[in-house]
Each structure stands twice: as C-alpha cells, then as structure tokens.
Design a protein around this motif. Structure first.
Motif, PDB file in Angstrom:
ATOM      1  N   ASP A   1       1.031  -1.378   0.152  1.00 48.67           N
ATOM      2  CA  ASP A   1      -0.133   0.082  -0.016  1.00 48.67           C
ATOM      3  C   ASP A   1       0.750   1.090  -0.069  1.00 48.67           C
ATOM      4  N   PRO A   2       0.463   2.407  -0.625  1.00 41.23           N
ATOM      5  CA  PRO A   2       1.427   3.451  -0.983  1.00 41.23           C
ATOM      6  C   PRO A   2       1.321   4.221   0.547  1.00 41.23           C
ATOM      7  N   ASP A   3       0.363   4.054   1.386  1.00 36.72           N
ATOM      8  CA  ASP A   3       0.449   4.889   2.799  1.00 36.72           C
ATOM      9  C   ASP A   3       1.017   4.032   3.571  1.00 36.72           C
TER      10      ASP A   3
ATOM     11  N   ASP B   1     -17.623   4.591  13.257  1.00 41.85           N
ATOM     12  CA  ASP B   1     -18.438   4.136  12.199  1.00 41.85           C
ATOM     13  C   ASP B   1     -18.122   2.651  12.404  1.00 41.85           C
ATOM     14  N   PRO B   2     -19.329   1.787  11.966  1.00 40.72           N
ATOM     15  CA  PRO B   2     -18.928   0.521  11.543  1.00 40.72           C
ATOM     16  C   PRO B   2     -17.943   0.239  10.594  1.00 40.72           C
ATOM     17  N   ILE B   3     -16.758  -0.461  10.936  1.00 43.28           N
ATOM     18  CA  ILE B   3     -15.751  -0.512   9.942  1.00 43.28           C
ATOM     19  C   ILE B   3     -15.288  -2.185  10.334  1.00 43.28           C
ATOM     20  N   SER B   4     -15.158  -2.767   9.108  1.00 41.05           N
ATOM     21  CA  SER B   4     -14.164  -3.965   9.048  1.00 41.05           C
ATOM     22  C   SER B   4     -13.208  -3.899   8.340  1.00 41.05           C
ATOM     23  N   PHE B   5     -12.104  -4.625   8.628  1.00 41.22           N
ATOM     24  CA  PHE B   5     -10.948  -4.558   7.737  1.00 41.22           C
ATOM     25  C   PHE B   5     -10.312  -6.283   7.335  1.00 41.22           C
ATOM     26  N   SER B   6      -9.407  -6.028   6.438  1.00 45.08           N
ATOM     27  CA  SER B   6      -8.892  -7.218   6.059  1.00 45.08           C
ATOM     28  C   SER B   6      -7.212  -6.911   5.654  1.00 45.08           C
ATOM     29  N   VAL B   7      -6.579  -7.707   6.443  1.00 39.16           N
ATOM     30  CA  VAL B   7      -5.124  -7.218   6.199  1.00 39.16           C
ATOM     31  C   VAL B   7      -4.465  -8.498   5.540  1.00 39.16           C
ATOM     32  N   GLU B   8      -3.560  -8.246   4.516  1.00 41.49           N
ATOM     33  CA  GLU B   8      -3.237  -9.381   3.779  1.00 41.49           C
ATOM     34  C   GLU B   8      -1.477  -9.159   3.491  1.00 41.49           C
ATOM     35  N   PHE B   9      -0.805 -10.039   3.948  1.00 39.56           N
ATOM     36  CA  PHE B   9       0.665  -9.835   3.988  1.00 39.56           C
ATOM     37  C   PHE B   9       1.546 -11.263   3.590  1.00 39.56           C
ATOM     38  N   THR B  10       2.600 -10.943   3.165  1.00 39.83           N
ATOM     39  CA  THR B  10       3.445 -12.190   2.850  1.00 39.83           C
ATOM     40  C   THR B  10       4.683 -11.716   3.336  1.00 39.83           C
ATOM     41  N   PHE B  11       5.367 -12.914   4.024  1.00 44.69           N
ATOM     42  CA  PHE B  11       6.523 -12.771   4.893  1.00 44.69           C
ATOM     43  C   PHE B  11       7.368 -14.010   5.092  1.00 44.69           C
ATOM     44  N   SER B  12       8.584 -13.676   5.313  1.00 45.81           N
ATOM     45  CA  SER B  12       9.460 -15.189   5.773  1.00 45.81           C
ATOM     46  C   SER B  12      10.292 -14.648   6.952  1.00 45.81           C
ATOM     47  N   ILE B  13      10.445 -15.690   7.784  1.00 47.06           N
ATOM     48  CA  ILE B  13      11.111 -15.626   8.958  1.00 47.06           C
ATOM     49  C   ILE B  13      12.518 -16.814   8.731  1.00 47.06           C
ATOM     50  N   SER B  14      13.871 -16.199   8.987  1.00 42.16           N
ATOM     51  CA  SER B  14      14.888 -17.096   9.058  1.00 42.16           C
ATOM     52  C   SER B  14      14.769 -18.175  10.328  1.00 42.16           C
ATOM     53  N   HIS B  15      15.903 -19.104   9.985  1.00 42.17           N
ATOM     54  CA  HIS B  15      15.706 -20.205  10.792  1.00 42.17           C
ATOM     55  C   HIS B  15      16.368 -19.937  12.025  1.00 42.17           C
ATOM     56  N   ASP B  16      17.153 -18.708  12.477  1.00 42.71           N
ATOM     57  CA  ASP B  16      17.644 -18.150  13.534  1.00 42.71           C
ATOM     58  C   ASP B  16      16.851 -18.041  14.497  1.00 42.71           C
TER      59      ASP B  16
ATOM     60  N   SER C   1       4.689  -8.446   0.871  1.00 39.95           N
ATOM     61  CA  SER C   1       3.547  -7.829   0.319  1.00 39.95           C
ATOM     62  C   SER C   1       2.803  -7.146   1.855  1.00 39.95           C
ATOM     63  N   TRP C   2       2.171  -6.206   1.360  1.00 43.12           N
ATOM     64  CA  TRP C   2       1.109  -5.579   2.715  1.00 43.12           C
ATOM     65  C   TRP C   2       0.092  -4.788   2.059  1.00 43.12           C
ATOM     66  N   LYS C   3      -1.121  -5.375   2.184  1.00 43.07           N
ATOM     67  CA  LYS C   3      -2.458  -4.859   1.708  1.00 43.07           C
ATOM     68  C   LYS C   3      -3.555  -4.635   2.788  1.00 43.07           C
ATOM     69  N   VAL C   4      -4.045  -3.539   3.005  1.00 40.09           N
ATOM     70  CA  VAL C   4      -5.039  -3.263   4.026  1.00 40.09           C
ATOM     71  C   VAL C   4      -6.351  -3.051   3.048  1.00 40.09           C
ATOM     72  N   ASN C   5      -7.484  -3.632   3.227  1.00 36.85           N
ATOM     73  CA  ASN C   5      -8.631  -3.460   2.792  1.00 36.85           C
ATOM     74  C   ASN C   5      -9.685  -2.815   3.933  1.00 36.85           C
ATOM     75  N   LEU C   6     -10.510  -1.985   3.733  1.00 40.82           N
ATOM     76  CA  LEU C   6     -11.529  -1.198   4.786  1.00 40.82           C
ATOM     77  C   LEU C   6     -12.784  -1.730   3.954  1.00 40.82           C
ATOM     78  N   LYS C   7     -13.772  -1.867   4.984  1.00 41.45           N
ATOM     79  CA  LYS C   7     -15.146  -2.060   4.507  1.00 41.45           C
ATOM     80  C   LYS C   7     -16.224  -1.332   5.605  1.00 41.45           C
ATOM     81  N   ASN C   8     -16.908  -0.219   5.181  1.00 41.47           N
ATOM     82  CA  ASN C   8     -17.738   0.244   6.121  1.00 41.47           C
ATOM     83  C   ASN C   8     -18.877  -0.511   6.082  1.00 41.47           C
TER      84      ASN C   8
END
Length: 346
Positions: free
Chosen positions: A30-32, A75-90, A241-248
């Motif tokens: 997301d740009p923000d 205001d009634p608001i729902s959200f969905s966060v979608e992101f991709t990540f990786s964590i090393s073995h350390d 990746s990092w995306k946030v979707n809001l829904k009123n």
C-alpha cells in the motif's frame, strides 16, 4: 518470547515518533506505508520487485512497518489485512501484527517483549496483537516455538493455534501468506495462514470474538507489522507484500460460516432448504407448462378463427346478388305446375 524490555523501551521511544522512510510505487505494498527503525526496502534477488527487511542478521535490530492513516471504529468498519513474509531459521521472536491505540506511550510501557506490558488491559493500554511466534516463553504460557496467537493488552494469548498442525513452520525461511480479518458486524477476528501459492482457506487457523469499538471507542488506531532482535537473536524477518482493505457497514466481510465448527451443521441446513424448495420448483414447472399449453391453444384457435372467417367470406361471395329473385322464380314454377295438373284432371 524472550523479554528484552530495556532495548525495546528505547526502540519504541525512537521509531514510533521518528520517521525513517516511506513506501511508494511498489505494487505489492500500500502506498500509505511508512518504515521505522531498522526497517529498509531492498530489491528482490530475482529482480522481480522489492521487499521490506524488518530485522537484519545481527542482534539489537528492530523495525516497524506502519500504515500511515490510522483507523477509527466510531463508524462500523471491518478490515482485512493481507501480507506475505518469511522468517529465517535463526533464534528470535518472529513477527507480530499490531493494532496500536493513539496513546503509543501507554501502549508500549517497555516492560516486556516487543515493548508490550504485562498489566491487565485497560482503555489506555489495550493494544491488539497477532503474533507469529518462533520462541517458547513459559512465563507467558507459550504453546511451543511455532504458534500463532491473538493477544489483547498482554503477551498471554487469548487464543492460540499450533502452526505445526497445519504442516507449516514459521521460521522455515520460506514465504508464507497471512490474512487477518476483522468483521465489525460479527465482532470477530480471524487469522489465516498458508504457503505463498495456496488459496485462502475458509477455515481460520485461530479466531477470537472481540468488539474493538467497545475497547477503543473513537481513538485513532495505528496498524502495522513489527519485529525485533535482542542481544541473543539474529533472526531476519522479511515482508514481501502488505495490503489493507477497509469496509464500512455491518455486513459480513466474508461468506464462510462464522464458527468453523458449525460448517457441518450449515451444510445440513442447506440440504434441508434445498429439499424444502423442491415442491415449489415442481409447482413452478407445472404453472409454466400450463401457461405454455394455454398460449399454444390460443394461437391455434386464433389461426382457426381467421381461416374459418376467410372461408366463410369466400362462400358468401359466390351467392347471387339478389337471392329474392330466385325464391320468387321457384314459387312461380310451382304455381304453374299446380295449375297444369289441375287442368289435366278436368
């Protein structure tokens, strides 16, 4: 999780108020989005894009990826966060998704892991966290070193799931994808986790019923991802990746059953509903067939009437124009014949 309160006290005192860099024109983000602390943007080795490295392969590093615009639940608001990540073995604590109330200093008193406090949640310190934990801390009742937990104002999870049961390892080094959905109408938080190229599962790995407006009211809420290494950790956490979707509104954010345990019952109800509507379907078919028969009959009668009327007109056209003359002629002939018969008798 291993406590490292002094370092994280300095960490949050610095990165939450000192802006490091911004993300713009990156398709997967997301740009923000702003980066704080040691969080930096790096090009992918494959050359196909960029990713954010929250922590580096060294101790005492920490980074935060933060959504610039806060959320409000007035205001009634729902959200969905979608992101991709990786964590090393350390060795390290892993990654945490945070929803932080506007009073950041109160949310991070700096006396626990990630700077989070162990005090009971109150309106001023009730942060919400979804931890992807790769260390086992018996002090907070961690299930194991491979779990996902939902935390509310404390590192003691109110709901937890063993990631190993899903045949996943958080610190395997491979890319994983997570969806964190909050449905305001249902007051429910659901977390899903899968490998990168797998579809979003209908069944969450962990969930919890919670009314965020009741907790925070109209406070601004900041949303982000955080990771850090203490003096004994050298874990590398990357975000691709990092995306946030809001829904009123109060409509459900997704169509799957609210409680995964009710999926079987929901299937039974659907089957019962289908059986219930079969007579209606049959009746509708009968009505439709009847209407078709009536229409066909009407067309046939209409055509027959037109044809018969035309034939009748043709028949009438063949008759003489003065039928009365013919009638009189027949009468005259009959009278003449009667007269002849009378003369012959005499």
């Amino acid at each position: 999780m291993v406590p490292f309160s002094f370092f994280l006290f300095l960490f949050f005192s610095l990165i939450l108020f000192v802006h490091s860099s911004s993300i713009s024109n990156i398709p997967n983000f997301d740009p923000d989005t702003d980066l704080y602390g040691d969080a930096k943007l790096f090009p992918d080795k494959t050359g196909g894009g960029s990713h954010v490295k929250l922590t580096h392969h060294s101790s005492l590093t920490a980074g935060l990826l933060l959504r610039r615009q806060p959320l409000t639940f007035t205001d009634p608001i729902s959200f969905s966060v979608e992101f991709t990540f990786s964590i090393s073995h350390d060795a390290g604590d892993g990654l945490i998704l945070l929803l932080i109330p506007g009073d950041l200093a109160a949310a991070f008193p700096g006396n626990g892991s990630y700077g989070l406090g162990f005090s009971p949640p109150t309106p001023t310190n009730s942060y919400l966290g979804v931890e992807f934990d790769t260390s086992k801390d018996d002090n907070v009742g961690d299930l194991n070193a491979n779990h996902v937990g939902i935390n509310l104002g404390s590192l003691v999870s109110v709901a937890v799931a063993n990631v190993s049961k899903s045949n996943l390892v958080l610190n395997s080094g491979e890319k994983l994808k997570s969806w964190v959905d909050y449905d305001n109408g249902l007051h429910r938080l659901e977390v899903r986790l899968s490998k990168l190229n797998e579809a979003k599962s209908e069944k969450p790995i962990v969930s919890h019923n919670i009314d965020l407006f009741k907790i925070w009211g109209n406070q601004p809420i900041f949303l982000g991802l955080s990771s850090s290494n203490d003096a004994h950790s050298i874990q590398v956490v990357r975000v691709y990746s990092w995306k946030v979707n809001l829904k009123n509104g109060t409509n459900s954010l997704h169509s799957q059953p609210v409680n995964p345990n009710d999926e079987q019952e929901q299937s039974k109800l659907d089957a019962a509903n289908r059986r219930k509507y079969r007579p209606l379907t049959f009746l509708a078919g009968v009505i439709f067939g009847t209407v078709c028969v009536v229409l066909v009959t009407f067309v046939v009668l209409f055509m027959w009437v037109i044809f018969f009327h035309k034939h009748e007109e043709e028949s009438l056209a063949k008759l003489p124009e003065h039928p009365s003359d013919v009638r009189y002629e027949r009468i005259d002939v009959a009278v003449e014949k009667n007269a002849e018969d009378h003369d012959e008798q005499h």
